[in-house]
Design an enzyme around this catalytic site. Structure first.
Site, PDB file in Angstrom:
ATOM      1  N   ASP A 193      40.239  55.895  35.329  1.00  0.00           N
ATOM      2  CA  ASP A 193      41.301  56.735  36.326  1.00  0.00           C
ATOM      3  C   ASP A 193      41.590  57.236  35.343  1.00  0.00           C
ATOM      4  O   ASP A 193      42.787  58.130  35.849  1.00  0.00           O
ATOM      5  CB  ASP A 193      42.172  55.327  37.069  1.00  0.00           C
ATOM      6  CG  ASP A 193      43.561  55.984  37.191  1.00  0.00           C
ATOM      7  OD1 ASP A 193      42.912  55.818  38.254  1.00  0.00           O
ATOM      8  OD2 ASP A 193      44.216  55.563  37.113  1.00  0.00           O
ATOM      9  N   MET A 274      49.808  55.845  41.525  1.00  0.00           N
ATOM     10  CA  MET A 274      49.834  56.912  41.692  1.00  0.00           C
ATOM     11  C   MET A 274      49.584  57.913  41.136  1.00  0.00           C
ATOM     12  O   MET A 274      49.723  59.476  41.299  1.00  0.00           O
ATOM     13  CB  MET A 274      51.833  57.221  42.057  1.00  0.00           C
ATOM     14  CG  MET A 274      52.437  56.061  42.625  1.00  0.00           C
ATOM     15  SD  MET A 274      51.928  56.597  44.722  1.00  0.00           S
ATOM     16  CE  MET A 274      52.531  58.546  44.361  1.00  0.00           C
ATOM     17  N   ARG A 275      48.657  57.624  39.626  1.00  0.00           N
ATOM     18  CA  ARG A 275      47.752  58.546  39.549  1.00  0.00           C
ATOM     19  C   ARG A 275      47.101  59.764  40.584  1.00  0.00           C
ATOM     20  O   ARG A 275      46.798  60.938  39.591  1.00  0.00           O
ATOM     21  CB  ARG A 275      47.296  58.687  38.060  1.00  0.00           C
ATOM     22  CG  ARG A 275      46.781  58.915  37.249  1.00  0.00           C
ATOM     23  CD  ARG A 275      46.129  59.040  36.214  1.00  0.00           C
ATOM     24  NE  ARG A 275      46.572  57.994  34.711  1.00  0.00           N
ATOM     25  CZ  ARG A 275      46.718  56.729  34.558  1.00  0.00           C
ATOM     26  NH1 ARG A 275      46.371  55.713  35.626  1.00  0.00           N
ATOM     27  NH2 ARG A 275      48.299  56.354  33.974  1.00  0.00           N
ATOM     28  N   ALA A 276      46.886  59.375  41.406  1.00  0.00           N
ATOM     29  CA  ALA A 276      45.743  60.348  42.043  1.00  0.00           C
ATOM     30  C   ALA A 276      46.208  60.979  42.802  1.00  0.00           C
ATOM     31  O   ALA A 276      46.061  62.169  42.681  1.00  0.00           O
ATOM     32  CB  ALA A 276      44.907  59.833  43.277  1.00  0.00           C
ATOM     33  N   VAL A 279      47.174  63.528  40.021  1.00  0.00           N
ATOM     34  CA  VAL A 279      46.095  64.888  39.990  1.00  0.00           C
ATOM     35  C   VAL A 279      45.629  65.319  41.137  1.00  0.00           C
ATOM     36  O   VAL A 279      45.442  67.131  40.858  1.00  0.00           O
ATOM     37  CB  VAL A 279      45.407  63.535  39.235  1.00  0.00           C
ATOM     38  CG1 VAL A 279      43.467  64.294  39.143  1.00  0.00           C
ATOM     39  CG2 VAL A 279      45.310  62.951  38.062  1.00  0.00           C
TER      40      VAL A 279
END
Length: 680
Positions: A193, A274-276, A279
């Site tokens: 991730d 929420m990283r997706a 990014v």
């Protein structure tokens, strides 16, 4: 210094080049993971990227590459006086798979820290990579304790080195680039991730393209400097385009409509956290800047999803990363307008300035055209639960010799942990007890090399009797090298789990073999999570075969299991002897990795003279060598012969039924494998 291969001279591999270039435009994207078969220019492309990166300004003499415009106030070499910075090329720092913890984060001189109170710090690779590229080849083989350190540094943008209360901190912000061959095992989800983007690469099957690859490589090997000079103009043009995109990036507008498409896409593919979303937003912005536009479009979002989501979607560990592009298009259509908001044509995401805005970023077609879809039931054979009439012997579509077509595995389940007894010293993992660099402290010893983990109490105890002889006069403790003690720690290791699977006719009933495959698949999932190597031996008919030599690629074992046919006699002894040969070779290759033998059978043995006695002698051979073993008893029905239990006693191991193998079974608690010597 050798001349790197020019980035613009790489043939094909559009997804790979695009992923790297987007990170060059916007390092905030978070790096890229390059997955693919060996020999596909993964390492070549990463090393070539460094020559395209803009120069960085650093404080003169600072070992931690502080920015003169805003130096790190906590820099170990600081505080820095105001001075003009010096420009240098961006670094590409390579992290070897076998690197030590001190090599990665740096090391403190413990002896000087204790006796003089001086923080003598030698920077590691994280300090070298600050404001540059940290490249990890074969990142999936990186030891867990190094993965933990990388995760911490990537999350906090800083590296901390602590030794018994002595602490040093320095900035460590870098572009993380990793390459891996999926056949050698997968990455931990936490590290996966942390990579902003992922790309799949494979060798081209186009003859002309392959010819051009060989032609350019041979020309480079003959004259690296001359070859690089011939591509200098293209390299300069690409370098200028990167600089232009970087300058444009702050002016790119990310509209609310586009943000809704990004959020809807991440929700539709059920990514965690929420990283997706973040990014994807950064990647779409970088795509717009790369194309020379000041507004993000729906096509940018689509391309960003193909690069940022495949490794983040929820999937079985044995499923290849990828996205359903039809579902992606439907989600984008439902969440936003059909046309680009500024009316422009499709953007230009490719590194060569032309191409399809929807191309690349996803899983490319298989390199050899092979169909990788799961095996389908043969014609005339229904799905599990159907009761088709068996075809007569030698009928069309039925293999000769009574062999049955493969059946699908039942749903996998969480298994009880099977561990090797005793204390090992193998590779870090999560199965059996072992002496490791990380874990709980169990004692102290004299260091054999560089001191890495100080046992403070033992060191003070060793130095205390000599203080008068050493002329101690102040409050400080007089410590010598011979007084230092290394802490011994106990953690967990990964093992070699060798499966020996009975594929004979006695196991061939559809429901039974489906349950057996489901159990082995469950054990494979457990091995994946515990960082084991796995191997697969099968036996049926007249012989045994190594279906999969020991490997870190657990998904390869699952694929072999899926296509496993059944039928014929039960050469149990042949299976055990073949397993003995495999383990003998592996002991020579990796003597520190302890094996765990998992025999999946109902215990029957047929074929040849005295098959039961021969199987017993083969089992005792494993017992004599102290191989930890467990027999998964697949016998079913009201009348049970208990042959699998007898085999387990001959092996000096433990027998468990399919039901007892489940972690939620009420049959008992976790079953530890009994060592051969202890069983005696």
């Amino acid at each position: 210094m050798s001349t790197p291969y020019p980035f613009t001279a790489i043939v094909g591999q559009d997804d790979l080049r695009l992923g790297l270039l987007l990170n060059a435009v916007s390092p905030a994207v978070g790096g890229v993971l390059v997955r693919g078969e060996k020999g596909t220019a993964k390492s070549t492309a990463v090393r070539a990227l460094a020559a395209l990166m803009p120069e960085v300004a650093v404080v003169p003499g600072c070992r931690f590459s502080c920015d003169p415009a805003s130096p790190d106030p906590a820099c170990p070499d600081g505080p820095h006086a105001e001075a003009a910075g010096v420009a240098r090329a961006a670094r590409t720092v390579e992290l070897p798979v076998g690197a030590s913890e001190d090599r990665l984060v740096g090391a403190l001189d413990i002896e000087r820290a204790l006796s003089e109170g001086v923080k003598a710090f030698e920077p590691g690779l994280l300090a070298d990579a600050h404001r540059g590229i940290l490249y990890v080849d074969e990142v999936n083989l990186l030891h867990d304790h190094l993965v933990d350190l990388l995760l911490d540094a990537a999350a906090m943008g800083a590296s901390y080195v602590e030794r018994e209360g002595v602490s040093v901190r320095h900035a460590a912000r870098f572009l993380l680039v990793g390459t891996m061959n999926p056949e050698e095992g997968e990455l931990r989800p936490q590290l996966l991730d942390r990579f902003g983007l992922t790309v799949e690469v494979s060798a081209s099957r186009d003859t002309d393209e392959r010819v051009e690859v060989v032609r350019r490589r041979l020309a480079y090997d003959d004259d690296p400097e001359g070859f690089a000079a011939r591509w200098a103009e293209e390299e300069n043009a690409l370098r200028e385009r990167i600089a232009g995109a970087r300058a444009l990036l702050p002016r790119v507008v990310l509209g609310d409509g586009v943000l809704r498409q990004i959020a809807a896409t991440c929700a539709a593919f059920e990514v965690d956290g929420m990283r997706a979303d973040i990014v994807m937003a950064r990647t779409a912005t970088a795509l717009a800047a790369w194309a020379g536009r000041e507004e993000v479009t729906a096509d940018d979002v689509r391309q960003a999803a193909l690069l940022a989501l495949p490794h983040r979607r929820r999937r079985n560990p044995f499923d290849a990363p990828g996205l359903d592009e039809d579902k992606l298009d439907q989600t984008l259509d439902e969440a936003g307008p059909q046309e680009n908001s500024n009316g422009d044509d499709d953007p230009d995401p490719g590194p060569d300035g032309g191409g399809d805005g929807g191309g690349g970023g996803g899983v490319p077609p298989q390199a050899d055209g092979e169909d990788r879809t799961p095996p389908q039931p043969p014609q005339g054979q229904g799905s599990e639960g159907d009761s088709p009439s068996p075809a007569p012997e030698n009928a069309p579509g039925r293999p000769a010799g009574g062999e049955q077509q493969p059946v699908a595995a039942a749903e996998p389940f969480r298994t009880k942990m099977l561990s090797v007894p005793g204390l090992g010293e193998g590779a870090a993992g999560r199965r059996s007890r072992a002496r490791t660099e990380h874990g709980r402290t169990t004692g102290a010893r004299r260091p054999e090399g560089a001191l890495t983990k100080l046992h403070l109490a033992a060191t003070v105890q060793a130095a205390a009797p000599h203080q008068h002889a050493r002329g101690r006069s102040g409050r400080g403790l007089v410590v010598r090298r011979d007084d230092l003690r290394q802490a011994t720690r106990e953690g967990r290791e990964g093992n070699l789990v060798l499966f020996v699977v009975d594929a004979s006719g006695s196991m061939a009933a559809r429901q039974r073999m489906s349950a057996v495959k489901g159990a082995v698949l469950s054990l494979l999932l457990d091995a994946y999570q515990r960082r084991d190597k796995v191997g697969l031996v099968t036996f049926r008919g007249k012989e045994a075969e190594v279906a999969l030599p020991p490997t870190s690629s657990v998904d390869a074992a699952a694929a072999r299991l899926e296509s496993l046919p059944t039928g014929g006699r039960t050469p149990l002894a042949a299976g055990l002897l073949k397993a003995h040969d495999v383990l003998r070779v592996e002991r020579l290759r990796d003597p520190s990795r302890r094996p765990l033998l998992v025999v999946v059978t109902d215990g029957r043995a047929t074929g040849g003279p005295e098959p039961v006695a021969l199987a017993g002698r083969a089992a005792r051979l494993h017992r004599a060598e102290g191989t930890a073993s467990v027999v998964v008893d697949c016998e079913s029905g009201y009348v049970r012969l208990g042959l699998a239990g007898e085999l387990a006693r001959e092996l000096g191991g433990t027998a468990v039924t399919l039901d007892e193998l489940r972690a939620d079974s009420i049959a008992g608690l976790v079953k530890d494998v009994t060592a051969a010597g202890r069983a005696a």
